[in-house]
Motif scaffolding. Structure first.
Motif, PDB file in Angstrom:
ATOM      1  N   GLY A  15       0.806  -1.216   0.000  1.00  0.00           N
ATOM      2  CA  GLY A  15       0.000   0.000   0.000  1.00  0.00           C
ATOM      3  C   GLY A  15       0.840   1.267   0.000  1.00  0.00           C
ATOM      4  N   SER A  16       0.148   2.403   0.121  1.00  0.00           N
ATOM      5  CA  SER A  16       0.802   3.710   0.057  1.00  0.00           C
ATOM      6  C   SER A  16       0.341   4.602   1.200  1.00  0.00           C
ATOM      7  N   LEU A  17       1.214   5.498   1.589  1.00  0.00           N
ATOM      8  CA  LEU A  17       0.901   6.557   2.536  1.00  0.00           C
ATOM      9  C   LEU A  17       1.645   7.810   2.109  1.00  0.00           C
ATOM     10  N   ARG A  18       1.097   8.959   2.485  1.00  0.00           N
ATOM     11  CA  ARG A  18       1.777  10.225   2.231  1.00  0.00           C
ATOM     12  C   ARG A  18       1.937  10.947   3.555  1.00  0.00           C
ATOM     13  N   LEU A  19       3.170  11.156   3.961  1.00  0.00           N
ATOM     14  CA  LEU A  19       3.456  11.899   5.180  1.00  0.00           C
ATOM     15  C   LEU A  19       3.641  13.375   4.846  1.00  0.00           C
ATOM     16  N   SER A  20       3.233  14.212   5.776  1.00  0.00           N
ATOM     17  CA  SER A  20       3.430  15.653   5.652  1.00  0.00           C
ATOM     18  C   SER A  20       4.148  16.154   6.899  1.00  0.00           C
ATOM     19  N   CYS A  21       4.912  17.208   6.728  1.00  0.00           N
ATOM     20  CA  CYS A  21       5.580  17.845   7.866  1.00  0.00           C
ATOM     21  C   CYS A  21       5.475  19.348   7.676  1.00  0.00           C
ATOM     22  N   ALA A  22       4.589  19.951   8.443  1.00  0.00           N
ATOM     23  CA  ALA A  22       4.370  21.386   8.356  1.00  0.00           C
ATOM     24  C   ALA A  22       5.187  22.102   9.415  1.00  0.00           C
ATOM     25  N   GLY A  54      14.464  22.040  -3.917  1.00  0.00           N
ATOM     26  CA  GLY A  54      13.960  20.798  -4.509  1.00  0.00           C
ATOM     27  C   GLY A  54      14.798  20.276  -5.646  1.00  0.00           C
ATOM     28  N   GLY A  55      15.937  20.882  -5.898  1.00  0.00           N
ATOM     29  CA  GLY A  55      16.755  20.489  -7.028  1.00  0.00           C
ATOM     30  C   GLY A  55      17.612  19.266  -6.788  1.00  0.00           C
ATOM     31  N   SER A  56      17.773  18.877  -5.542  1.00  0.00           N
ATOM     32  CA  SER A  56      18.597  17.733  -5.198  1.00  0.00           C
ATOM     33  C   SER A  56      17.923  16.918  -4.105  1.00  0.00           C
ATOM     34  N   ILE A  69      10.420  12.232  -1.936  1.00  0.00           N
ATOM     35  CA  ILE A  69      10.347  13.411  -1.075  1.00  0.00           C
ATOM     36  C   ILE A  69      10.081  14.634  -1.945  1.00  0.00           C
ATOM     37  N   SER A  70       9.275  15.540  -1.438  1.00  0.00           N
ATOM     38  CA  SER A  70       8.991  16.779  -2.158  1.00  0.00           C
ATOM     39  C   SER A  70       8.724  17.875  -1.123  1.00  0.00           C
ATOM     40  N   ARG A  71       8.641  19.098  -1.601  1.00  0.00           N
ATOM     41  CA  ARG A  71       8.406  20.205  -0.677  1.00  0.00           C
ATOM     42  C   ARG A  71       7.601  21.294  -1.354  1.00  0.00           C
ATOM     43  N   THR A  77       6.185  23.268   4.020  1.00  0.00           N
ATOM     44  CA  THR A  77       5.848  21.864   4.257  1.00  0.00           C
ATOM     45  C   THR A  77       6.684  20.950   3.364  1.00  0.00           C
ATOM     46  N   VAL A  78       7.050  19.804   3.924  1.00  0.00           N
ATOM     47  CA  VAL A  78       7.746  18.767   3.170  1.00  0.00           C
ATOM     48  C   VAL A  78       6.898  17.506   3.218  1.00  0.00           C
ATOM     49  N   TYR A  79       6.971  16.711   2.155  1.00  0.00           N
ATOM     50  CA  TYR A  79       6.145  15.514   2.041  1.00  0.00           C
ATOM     51  C   TYR A  79       7.018  14.290   1.798  1.00  0.00           C
ATOM     52  N   LEU A  80       6.472  13.144   2.145  1.00  0.00           N
ATOM     53  CA  LEU A  80       7.112  11.877   1.812  1.00  0.00           C
ATOM     54  C   LEU A  80       6.035  10.942   1.284  1.00  0.00           C
ATOM     55  N   GLN A  81       6.053  10.722  -0.022  1.00  0.00           N
ATOM     56  CA  GLN A  81       5.133   9.781  -0.636  1.00  0.00           C
ATOM     57  C   GLN A  81       5.762   8.399  -0.572  1.00  0.00           C
ATOM     58  N   MET A  82       5.067   7.478   0.057  1.00  0.00           N
ATOM     59  CA  MET A  82       5.600   6.127   0.262  1.00  0.00           C
ATOM     60  C   MET A  82       4.705   5.135  -0.461  1.00  0.00           C
ATOM     61  N   ASN A  83       5.260   4.506  -1.477  1.00  0.00           N
ATOM     62  CA  ASN A  83       4.558   3.492  -2.241  1.00  0.00           C
ATOM     63  C   ASN A  83       5.219   2.131  -2.050  1.00  0.00           C
TER      64      ASN A  83
END
Length: 121
Positions: A15-22, A54-56, A69-71, A77-83
């Protein structure tokens, strides 16, 4: 300054989850941000990091190809999409901020409280 991680939960393997960090209290738009995790009885380990623009990005070998990982600097906020989650991904996930670059070490000035991810087999 606070880093509020959210999005953890219980998910089945595959499965998948998306974490956020504000972040609040200051802007981290010019700082690298990262995610670490700590499984029961184990040391905290690096998961992913992203540069200020976000370039590296850097990823642990164990999550490459599955996590992204994205922001959003406008939202601080930064995100972590976990698939493709696996039982071995079960851990408390911590976000971090304030490093100069997307380092895999713990050289971050600020840490969130963690969010629990549990992956069932």
């Amino acid at each position: 300054v606070q880093l509020q991680a959210s999005g953890g939960g219980l998910v089945q393997a595959g499965g998948s989850l998306r974490l956020s960090c504000a972040a609040s209290g200051r802007s981290f738009s010019r700082s690298a941000r990262g995610w670490f995790r700590q499984a029961p009885g184990k040391e905290r380990e690096f998961v992913a990091a992203i540069s200020w623009n976000g370039g590296s990005m850097n990823y642990a070998d164990s999550v490459k190809g599955r996590f992204t990982i994205s922001r959003d600097n406008a939202k601080n906020t930064v995100y972590l999409q976990m698939n493709g989650l696996k039982p071995e991904d079960t851990a408390v996930y911590y976000c971090a901020a304030g490093a100069r670059g997307p380092t895999m070490t713990r050289e971050y000035d600020y840490w969130g409280q963690g969010t629990l991810v549990t992956v069932s087999s």
